[in-house]
Design a protein around this motif. Sequence first.
Motif, PDB file in Angstrom:
ATOM      1  N   UNK A 211       0.809  -1.214   0.000  1.00  0.00           N
ATOM      2  CA  UNK A 211       0.000   0.000   0.000  1.00  0.00           C
ATOM      3  C   UNK A 211       0.846   1.269   0.000  1.00  0.00           C
ATOM      4  N   UNK A 212       2.159   1.160   0.117  1.00  0.00           N
ATOM      5  CA  UNK A 212       3.024   2.336   0.208  1.00  0.00           C
ATOM      6  C   UNK A 212       3.562   2.671  -1.182  1.00  0.00           C
ATOM      7  N   UNK A 213       3.432   3.932  -1.582  1.00  0.00           N
ATOM      8  CA  UNK A 213       3.921   4.331  -2.897  1.00  0.00           C
ATOM      9  C   UNK A 213       4.442   5.766  -2.848  1.00  0.00           C
ATOM     10  N   UNK A 214       5.213   6.123  -3.871  1.00  0.00           N
ATOM     11  CA  UNK A 214       5.786   7.459  -4.042  1.00  0.00           C
ATOM     12  C   UNK A 214       5.245   8.077  -5.327  1.00  0.00           C
ATOM     13  N   UNK A 215       5.018   9.393  -5.293  1.00  0.00           N
ATOM     14  CA  UNK A 215       4.516  10.132  -6.457  1.00  0.00           C
ATOM     15  C   UNK A 215       5.393  11.357  -6.657  1.00  0.00           C
ATOM     16  N   UNK A 216       5.932  11.523  -7.885  1.00  0.00           N
ATOM     17  CA  UNK A 216       6.690  12.719  -8.242  1.00  0.00           C
ATOM     18  C   UNK A 216       5.830  13.683  -9.031  1.00  0.00           C
ATOM     19  N   UNK A 217       6.090  14.987  -8.878  1.00  0.00           N
ATOM     20  CA  UNK A 217       5.273  16.022  -9.516  1.00  0.00           C
ATOM     21  C   UNK A 217       6.145  16.920 -10.385  1.00  0.00           C
ATOM     22  N   UNK A 218       5.461  17.742 -11.188  1.00  0.00           N
ATOM     23  CA  UNK A 218       6.168  18.701 -12.042  1.00  0.00           C
ATOM     24  C   UNK A 218       6.813  19.818 -11.227  1.00  0.00           C
ATOM     25  N   UNK A 219       6.331  20.038 -10.012  1.00  0.00           N
ATOM     26  CA  UNK A 219       6.910  21.086  -9.166  1.00  0.00           C
ATOM     27  C   UNK A 219       8.190  20.636  -8.485  1.00  0.00           C
ATOM     28  N   UNK A 220       8.623  19.390  -8.666  1.00  0.00           N
ATOM     29  CA  UNK A 220       9.849  18.887  -8.070  1.00  0.00           C
ATOM     30  C   UNK A 220       9.670  18.237  -6.723  1.00  0.00           C
ATOM     31  N   UNK A 221       8.437  18.038  -6.284  1.00  0.00           N
ATOM     32  CA  UNK A 221       8.200  17.412  -4.987  1.00  0.00           C
ATOM     33  C   UNK A 221       7.895  15.932  -5.156  1.00  0.00           C
ATOM     34  N   UNK A 222       8.195  15.170  -4.108  1.00  0.00           N
ATOM     35  CA  UNK A 222       7.878  13.741  -4.060  1.00  0.00           C
ATOM     36  C   UNK A 222       7.008  13.504  -2.842  1.00  0.00           C
ATOM     37  N   UNK A 223       5.829  12.904  -3.073  1.00  0.00           N
ATOM     38  CA  UNK A 223       4.885  12.614  -2.004  1.00  0.00           C
ATOM     39  C   UNK A 223       4.889  11.118  -1.719  1.00  0.00           C
ATOM     40  N   UNK A 224       4.879  10.784  -0.449  1.00  0.00           N
ATOM     41  CA  UNK A 224       4.762   9.393  -0.020  1.00  0.00           C
ATOM     42  C   UNK A 224       3.355   9.190   0.503  1.00  0.00           C
ATOM     43  N   UNK A 225       2.628   8.224  -0.117  1.00  0.00           N
ATOM     44  CA  UNK A 225       1.243   8.011   0.248  1.00  0.00           C
ATOM     45  C   UNK A 225       0.930   6.546   0.412  1.00  0.00           C
ATOM     46  N   UNK A 226      -0.316   6.278   0.810  1.00  0.00           N
ATOM     47  CA  UNK A 226      -0.789   4.927   1.034  1.00  0.00           C
ATOM     48  C   UNK A 226      -1.922   4.643   0.069  1.00  0.00           C
ATOM     49  N   UNK A 227      -1.881   3.448  -0.557  1.00  0.00           N
ATOM     50  CA  UNK A 227      -2.882   3.102  -1.547  1.00  0.00           C
ATOM     51  C   UNK A 227      -4.000   2.254  -1.022  1.00  0.00           C
TER      52      UNK A 227
ATOM     53  N   UNK B 295       0.019  10.690   8.099  1.00  0.00           N
ATOM     54  CA  UNK B 295      -1.174   9.986   8.528  1.00  0.00           C
ATOM     55  C   UNK B 295      -0.850   8.508   8.625  1.00  0.00           C
ATOM     56  N   UNK B 296      -1.698   7.787   9.311  1.00  0.00           N
ATOM     57  CA  UNK B 296      -1.505   6.352   9.455  1.00  0.00           C
ATOM     58  C   UNK B 296      -2.165   5.629   8.295  1.00  0.00           C
ATOM     59  N   UNK B 297      -2.141   4.309   8.343  1.00  0.00           N
ATOM     60  CA  UNK B 297      -2.711   3.513   7.268  1.00  0.00           C
ATOM     61  C   UNK B 297      -4.223   3.705   7.171  1.00  0.00           C
ATOM     62  N   UNK B 298      -4.858   4.121   8.251  1.00  0.00           N
ATOM     63  CA  UNK B 298      -6.312   4.291   8.223  1.00  0.00           C
ATOM     64  C   UNK B 298      -6.704   5.386   7.238  1.00  0.00           C
ATOM     65  N   UNK B 299      -5.999   6.524   7.299  1.00  0.00           N
ATOM     66  CA  UNK B 299      -6.278   7.612   6.363  1.00  0.00           C
ATOM     67  C   UNK B 299      -5.448   7.361   5.103  1.00  0.00           C
TER      68      UNK B 299
END
Length: 714
Positions: free
Chosen positions: A506-522, A537-541
Amino acid sequence: MPVPNNNAAFTRKGSNVQKLPGTKSTKRASKKKDEEDATETGNGWEEWTQGKALVRPADQLELTEAELKEDITRILTADNPHAPQNIVRYSFKKRSYKPISAVDQMAVHFVLEGSLVHQDSEEARKLRVKEGLAHETATVDTKAESEEEKTETLVQPLADRGEVEEIGDEDRPDSAASRINKKEPKVTNQFNFSDRASQTLNNPMRERISQTEPPPQSTFSASANQWEIYDAYLQELQKQEKNKEKQKATTSNKDNGKSKKVMPMETQSDDIIRWTKASKILERTISQNTFDDIAQDFKYFEDASDEFREQEGTLLPLWTFWYDKAKRLSVTALCWNNTHQDLFAVGFGSYDFSKQGCGMLVFYSLKNCTFPECIYPTSSGVMCLDIHVQHSHLVAVGFYDGCVAVYNLKEKGQEPVYKSTAKTGEHTDPVWQVRWQNDDMDNNHNFYSVSSDSRVVSWTLVKNELVFTDIIRLTLNGAVSEGPEGAQPYNIASGTCFDFHKQIDYLFLVGTEEGKIHKGSGSQTVRWAPLAGEDQCSKTYSSQFLETYDAHSMAVDAVKWNQFHPKVFISCSSDWTVKIWNHTINTPVFIFDLHAAVGSVSWSPYSSTVFAAVTTDGTVHIFDLNINKYEAICQQPVVAKNKTKLTHIEFNPIYPVVIVGDDRGYVTSFKLSPNLRKKPKAKKGQELPKGPEVEVAKMEKLLSLLREPEQSSV
């Protein structure tokens, strides 16, 4: 003797002109009088000028010395300011209205038809001939008169002439000598004019030619009479009766006919399959015989010069893959097949938004570099693709027009088995990354996609359709859920790449055009609500970002988790840098400047410390952090620097081979030299430990050598 007049007496044309003696004295007297008058007028002029003073108007503009000395240049152009600039014409080639760039700039202010004729024209020559005839007739008349006058003047006595001064023949305007030296007068019009020239900017002349194909024409003629119509009806009725008889005959022998027809069709299909397999084997055999030297290098060659280079390696060029119909397209995606390790997929498209058109999905094999194994043409450019790990016949593809599709290599035909539409939630911007994920609870295949429209979407293959679920929407400040009451933000962020964790699904990374990398849960177990003031946030959110990294100053081109170490991932960008991160720390662990825009980066499948990157200057960079933590152990240009740009690179899962794609549609394979895949030497009497634990320990050792800043809680 008669007394002559004081005035000069002139004879008729052609006679001698005489002056009397008293004329000289009169000339001198008049000259003296004129000098006296001139002196008088001169004295008066001085008095007049002394009494006058220059008066400046009250509204005259006062300028400084710098403003008076300033040169003001004005350029006159031949453009008509009143000429229309928005004229359009219908283009039969494009089937639409197109604006016209060349507009007539000429403006007519005054027209006067003159009587001037060019001196080299035919009309001018006729006028000269006509004027010459008139002049000859006039000279003949004057000659006759002059002879008569001469006879009269000769009769007069010579004594009467006195001291009269004679005028030479050369001074007379009508003498023969003056006629010889006299030039032909210039033909001018009736007005006084002067020749003036000016240089203006002439509009460039352009020729435009268009050729269209005329519609097909055919000549048809017929006569419709009552008997012809009757005959046509009879022929139609006869055909219908014959068809009914045939249908009755076929239905009676239906069972017998089925067995007779099925057997030959089956045998024909079997023969075709056997023939295609035999032809494919023959083609591969011919290709391997043709490129036998490359096949031998792939199997046996090892660069012996690596023994003299302790920390450097080289790349040996092997096969080059290209397809004629994809030469003008760029290689936008590369992916190896994990089941058949010699097979890889190539996506063709264009990164230039102004040159978008058709794309192509092509599959190559290392066993045959002359022609692709499978070809799937697409209506839009292919931007990304991914082959399923367990089911290698399923290929997910993302397109420039925003739709995603799934191809099944087992199915016949060139159309995808699944394809998103506007009704099924397709993206509105290009899809930059797709990734297969593990099957859901109902054992349905699913994959994820990210696009410039800020959406991260999960796609599930259910029967014959794609079911989409929006995971998050990227924004400049955070993530917003796509629930039924979710607000649509205006400050959206464009996603460019993403990757799932190798161990944590469920853990993934997303890169953006603004140069930021977000770590999120799927994970989609619970719908979330935004919490103010929280960055994690935790796995719940599941749809809120766990972490945000200020990674690059330009768009993130690729982000990938390490295949061995669970905390390490790598990113590259067009800002010339490659950075290695520990996801528990907000700052990068390693930063490498490659002096050119980085197109792609990839971890090696055999070592946790080896990765490769390609740059737009045509260079392949290979790093081994276990050998050198500061610079690449291989920097090798593989294409022309100013003509070709490298776009993607991928490691083979089992062979020491990398494939590199460029923006001209070529894919080149290279073999790694021994120094690029070096393993630690074992001590005497000890065996080298093997397995992923060894690779994790290598990376952990590198991380322990660095100073660890304060870690953020996860």
